[in-house]
Design an enzyme around this catalytic site. Structure first.
Site, PDB file in Angstrom:
ATOM      1  N   ASP A  80       0.833  -1.203   0.000  1.00 50.23           N
ATOM      2  CA  ASP A  80       0.000   0.000   0.000  1.00 50.23           C
ATOM      3  C   ASP A  80       0.874   1.263   0.000  1.00 50.23           C
ATOM      4  O   ASP A  80       1.955   1.261   0.601  1.00 50.23           O
ATOM      5  CB  ASP A  80      -0.861  -0.068   1.276  1.00 50.23           C
ATOM      6  CG  ASP A  80      -2.091   0.783   1.206  1.00 50.23           C
ATOM      7  OD1 ASP A  80      -2.464   1.205   0.108  1.00 50.23           O
ATOM      8  OD2 ASP A  80      -2.699   1.021   2.276  1.00 50.23           O
ATOM      9  N   HIS A  81       0.429   2.316  -0.641  1.00 56.79           N
ATOM     10  CA  HIS A  81       1.139   3.613  -0.638  1.00 56.79           C
ATOM     11  C   HIS A  81       2.662   3.472  -0.680  1.00 56.79           C
ATOM     12  O   HIS A  81       3.364   3.797   0.282  1.00 56.79           O
ATOM     13  CB  HIS A  81       0.712   4.460   0.565  1.00 56.79           C
ATOM     14  CG  HIS A  81      -0.728   4.835   0.505  1.00 56.79           C
ATOM     15  ND1 HIS A  81      -1.230   5.750  -0.392  1.00 56.79           N
ATOM     16  CD2 HIS A  81      -1.795   4.375   1.206  1.00 56.79           C
ATOM     17  CE1 HIS A  81      -2.539   5.852  -0.241  1.00 56.79           C
ATOM     18  NE2 HIS A  81      -2.916   5.016   0.719  1.00 56.79           N
ATOM     19  N   GLY A 190      -7.689   8.827   7.500  1.00 59.38           N
ATOM     20  CA  GLY A 190      -7.957   9.166   8.895  1.00 59.38           C
ATOM     21  C   GLY A 190      -9.444   9.390   9.117  1.00 59.38           C
ATOM     22  O   GLY A 190     -10.235   9.416   8.167  1.00 59.38           O
TER      23      GLY A 190
HETATM   24  O1  G3H Z   1      -4.474   2.848   2.241  1.00 59.07           O
HETATM   25  C1  G3H Z   1      -5.060   2.805   3.344  1.00 59.07           C
HETATM   26  C2  G3H Z   1      -6.269   3.481   3.511  1.00 59.07           C
HETATM   27  O2  G3H Z   1      -6.618   4.324   2.503  1.00 59.07           O
HETATM   28  C3  G3H Z   1      -6.895   3.582   4.834  1.00 59.07           C
HETATM   29  O3  G3H Z   1      -7.461   4.835   5.141  1.00 59.07           O
HETATM   30  O4  G3H Z   1      -7.070   4.926   7.571  1.00 59.07           O
HETATM   31  O5  G3H Z   1      -8.725   6.390   6.492  1.00 59.07           O
HETATM   32  O6  G3H Z   1      -9.161   3.965   6.693  1.00 59.07           O
HETATM   33  P1  G3H Z   1      -8.146   5.027   6.560  1.00 59.07           P
HETATM   34 ZN    ZN Z   2      -4.793   4.862   1.322  1.00 60.81          ZN
END
Ligand code: G3H
Ligand code: ZN
Length: 293
Positions: A80-81, A190
């Site tokens: 992720d990211h 968040g």
């Molecule tokens: O990539 C992870 C997410 O986009 C999680 O976002 O922490 O707002 O649920 P969140």
């Molecule tokens: Zn994300």
């Protein structure tokens, strides 16, 4: 076993979404896997650079592989990211099923160029090993991180003029060759503790799905209203990312266990409380994304 790509397309057809849940430790993984197994639903585990830095990229991949093989279960792993080709290579070499190259903060031309480099690399590895590792690109900046918010992050793209534009999405997909697109559609990373997150722009999701021609991923799922999730899924979202809600549940579980057993020092006696709390959140979200009662 079905490939992740097939499952995403199937979800889209059925107007449901696959849950992508982030982990930082084995308590999170246990909770997510148990919830998915009980509901008999495919699931994606995500680790950001920070999360995989803690658990270890190869170690995370080994854990997911062991569950997939032992239980013959559709559980997948996403980097992720991920902000550099170097880290993408690490994930691919470790055996991840999907990667998100996050160039959301870059000017579009640079984002296209860097995302394309990632796609070229990943696709050449996939071809040589006969796999289909998915590449997700990010267009539009989501802002914030997976924590409790007290205000809308200053860099979040929630005004209409800052959302991902359909014509840019079309160009981005065409020029990079990505499999999945993460757009800015009013979502932020968040969540607020006592109020829901801002509304998503459902009309924009519909237009983006048509223009992009590839499945859309909704980031920043924590704190979004149930009705917004359902409308977003109907409009073209087929994967949803949740992290902050799980971090909050983890903390709630640990706090409760420490309060109940102030003298306890055995991790495997404290951590089940975190597993239970996380599992409850995952179950609730998975049921919603799959339109189950
Ligand atoms: O990539 C992870 C997410 O986009 C999680 O976002 O922490 O707002 O649920 P969140
Ligand atoms: Zn994300």
């Amino acid at each position: 076993m079905q490939q992740l790509k097939q499952l995403i397309f199937e979800a889209e057809k059925k107007r449901i979404a696959i849950g992508h849940f982030n982990i930082s430790d084995i308590a999170g993984l246990k909770a997510i896997f148990k919830a998915a197994q009980e509901l008999n639903l495919p699931v994606i585990i995500g680790v950001s650079e920070g999360e995989s830095g803690f658990v270890g990229m190869r170690q995370t991949a080994a854990l997911i592989k062991s569950l997939r093989e032992e239980f013959d279960y559709p559980i997948f792993l996403n980097s992720d990211h991920t902000h550099s080709l170097e880290k993408i290579k690490e994930a691919v070499e470790a055996g991840f099923d999907a990667v998100l190259f996050d160039g959301g903060k870059l000017p579009i031309e640079e984002n296209i160029q860097k995302t394309k480099e990632v796609v070229d690399y990943v696709k050449s590895v996939s071809a040589s090993q006969g796999t289909d590792i998915l590449v997700e690109g990010e267009l539009g900046y989501l802002g914030g991180s997976s924590k409790i918010l007290t205000e809308i992050p200053k860099d979040a793209s929630i005004n209409k003029e800052d959302l991902t534009k359909p014509e840019q999405a079309e160009q981005f997909v065409k020029e990079t060759g990505i499999d999945l697109l993460a757009p800015a559609i009013g979502n932020i990373h968040g969540m607020f503790k006592n109020v829901p997150n801002p509304n998503l722009n459902i009309k924009r999701i519909k237009k983006l799905r048509e223009a992009a021609g590839v499945p859309l991923v909704l980031h920043g799922g924590s704190g979004i209203r149930d009705e917004d999730f359902l409308a977003a899924i109907d409009a073209g979202i087929s994967t949803v990312h949740i992290n902050t809600e799980l971090r909050l549940a983890w903390r709630k579980g640990i706090d409760a266990a420490l309060k109940d057993m102030p003298e306890e020092i055995t991790p495997y006696k404290i951590l089940p409380s975190a597993v239970e709390e996380i599992k409850k959140v995952v179950e609730k979200r998975m049921k919603l994304f799959n339109k189950l009662d």
